[in-house]
Design a protein around this motif. Structure first.
Motif, short mmCIF file in Angstrom:
data_model
loop_
_atom_site.label_atom_id
_atom_site.label_comp_id
_atom_site.label_asym_id
_atom_site.label_seq_id
_atom_site.Cartn_x
_atom_site.Cartn_y
_atom_site.Cartn_z
N GLN A 212 0.82 -1.21 0.05
CA GLN A 212 0.10 0.04 0.00
C GLN A 212 1.03 1.15 0.17
OE1 GLN A 212 -2.92 -0.30 3.15
NE2 GLN A 212 -2.64 1.80 3.79
N THR A 213 0.37 2.32 -0.57
CA THR A 213 1.39 3.63 -0.87
C THR A 213 0.76 4.41 0.47
OG1 THR A 213 1.51 3.50 -3.00
CG2 THR A 213 1.71 5.53 -2.02
N ILE A 214 1.83 4.77 0.97
CA ILE A 214 1.51 5.98 2.18
C ILE A 214 2.38 7.23 1.88
CG2 ILE A 214 1.84 6.15 4.79
CD1 ILE A 214 1.51 3.34 5.19
N ALA A 215 1.96 8.09 1.92
CA ALA A 215 2.48 9.60 1.63
C ALA A 215 2.52 10.34 3.05
CB ALA A 215 1.99 10.48 0.51
N ALA A 216 3.84 10.90 3.20
CA ALA A 216 4.00 11.33 4.27
C ALA A 216 5.03 12.93 3.91
CB ALA A 216 4.30 10.93 5.68
N ARG A 217 4.75 13.69 4.54
CA ARG A 217 5.68 15.00 4.38
C ARG A 217 6.42 15.00 5.59
NH1 ARG A 217 4.35 18.72 0.45
NH2 ARG A 217 5.63 20.34 1.72
N VAL A 218 7.74 15.30 5.37
CA VAL A 218 8.74 14.98 6.46
C VAL A 218 9.76 16.39 6.47
CG1 VAL A 218 8.85 12.70 6.51
CG2 VAL A 218 10.49 13.79 5.11
N PRO A 219 10.16 16.68 7.40
CA PRO A 219 11.12 18.01 7.48
C PRO A 219 12.43 17.83 6.65
CG PRO A 219 10.39 17.41 9.77
CD PRO A 219 10.01 16.36 8.87
N HIS A 220 12.79 18.91 6.30
CA HIS A 220 13.91 18.76 5.35
C HIS A 220 15.31 17.94 5.77
CE1 HIS A 220 12.26 21.07 2.13
NE2 HIS A 220 12.13 22.12 3.19
N GLU A 221 15.43 18.22 7.32
CA GLU A 221 16.51 17.47 8.15
C GLU A 221 16.41 16.01 8.13
OE1 GLU A 221 14.20 19.72 10.26
OE2 GLU A 221 15.16 21.12 8.77
N VAL A 222 15.11 15.45 8.30
CA VAL A 222 14.75 14.00 8.09
C VAL A 222 15.32 13.53 6.71
CG1 VAL A 222 13.31 12.21 8.37
CG2 VAL A 222 13.27 14.22 9.95
N ALA A 223 14.58 14.21 5.80
CA ALA A 223 14.85 13.68 4.30
C ALA A 223 16.51 13.77 3.93
CB ALA A 223 14.11 14.59 3.21
N ASN A 224 17.25 14.77 4.45
CA ASN A 224 18.44 14.76 4.04
C ASN A 224 19.27 13.78 4.89
OD1 ASN A 224 18.26 17.11 2.53
ND2 ASN A 224 18.46 18.55 4.14
N ALA A 225 18.89 13.35 6.31
CA ALA A 225 19.56 12.43 6.97
C ALA A 225 19.13 10.96 6.29
CB ALA A 225 19.02 12.36 8.41
N ILE A 226 18.00 10.60 5.69
CA ILE A 226 17.66 9.57 4.91
C ILE A 226 18.81 9.28 3.94
CG2 ILE A 226 16.18 8.29 3.65
CD1 ILE A 226 13.85 9.59 5.14
N ASP A 227 18.82 10.51 2.98
CA ASP A 227 19.71 10.37 1.89
C ASP A 227 21.11 9.93 2.23
OD1 ASP A 227 17.87 10.83 0.13
OD2 ASP A 227 17.90 12.75 0.01
N GLU A 228 21.83 10.73 3.37
CA GLU A 228 22.97 10.43 3.76
C GLU A 228 23.20 9.20 4.59
OE1 GLU A 228 23.86 13.75 6.71
OE2 GLU A 228 23.42 15.29 5.43
N LEU A 229 22.41 8.50 5.02
CA LEU A 229 22.33 7.43 5.80
C LEU A 229 22.06 5.94 5.16
CD1 LEU A 229 21.35 8.60 9.11
CD2 LEU A 229 23.63 8.28 8.62
N LYS A 230 21.43 6.03 4.00
CA LYS A 230 20.86 4.99 3.22
C LYS A 230 22.01 4.08 2.84
CE LYS A 230 18.58 6.84 0.21
NZ LYS A 230 17.86 7.16 -1.35
N GLU A 231 21.85 2.99 2.78
CA GLU A 231 23.09 2.09 2.41
C GLU A 231 23.05 2.03 0.95
OE1 GLU A 231 22.43 -1.92 4.61
OE2 GLU A 231 22.78 -0.89 6.45
N GLU A 232 24.26 1.56 0.47
CA GLU A 232 24.32 1.52 -1.00
C GLU A 232 23.39 0.56 -1.72
OE1 GLU A 232 27.65 0.53 -4.17
OE2 GLU A 232 28.60 1.48 -2.38
N GLY A 233 22.89 0.98 -2.64
CA GLY A 233 21.85 0.28 -3.17
C GLY A 233 20.29 0.13 -2.63
N GLU A 234 20.30 0.62 -1.38
CA GLU A 234 19.20 0.73 -0.73
C GLU A 234 18.10 2.00 -1.17
OE1 GLU A 234 17.79 0.45 4.04
OE2 GLU A 234 19.29 1.73 3.56
N THR A 235 17.13 1.71 -1.27
CA THR A 235 15.96 2.77 -1.83
C THR A 235 15.36 3.55 -0.41
OG1 THR A 235 14.10 1.32 -1.60
CG2 THR A 235 15.28 1.33 -4.03
#
Length: 61
Positions: free
Chosen positions: A11-34
């Motif tokens: 199921q698709t779930i959409a949520a707005r997140v603060p920029h800091e959280v989105a940036n942290a996700i991008d920084e901390l994702k493992e290689e190849g992880e979506t």
């Protein structure tokens, strides 16, 4: 391609997140992880944590 936000497996779930959280996700994702895999993993961990907390608070009887 699915035309709805729900199909047989997910199921698709959409949520707005603060920029800091989105940036942290991008920084901390493992290689190849979506981002989706990262979010699902984080949600599963939080669900387990809350279930353990709830079970601890439940009166024994």
């Amino acid at each position: 391609m699915a035309t709805k936000s729900v199909n047989a497996k997910s199921q698709t779930i959409a949520a707005r997140v603060p920029h800091e959280v989105a940036n942290a996700i991008d920084e901390l994702k493992e290689e190849g992880e979506t981002t989706g895999q990262f979010v699902v993993s984080a949600l599963q961990g939080e669900i387990k944590r809350r279930q353990r907390k709830k079970a601890k608070e439940a009166p024994e009887g």
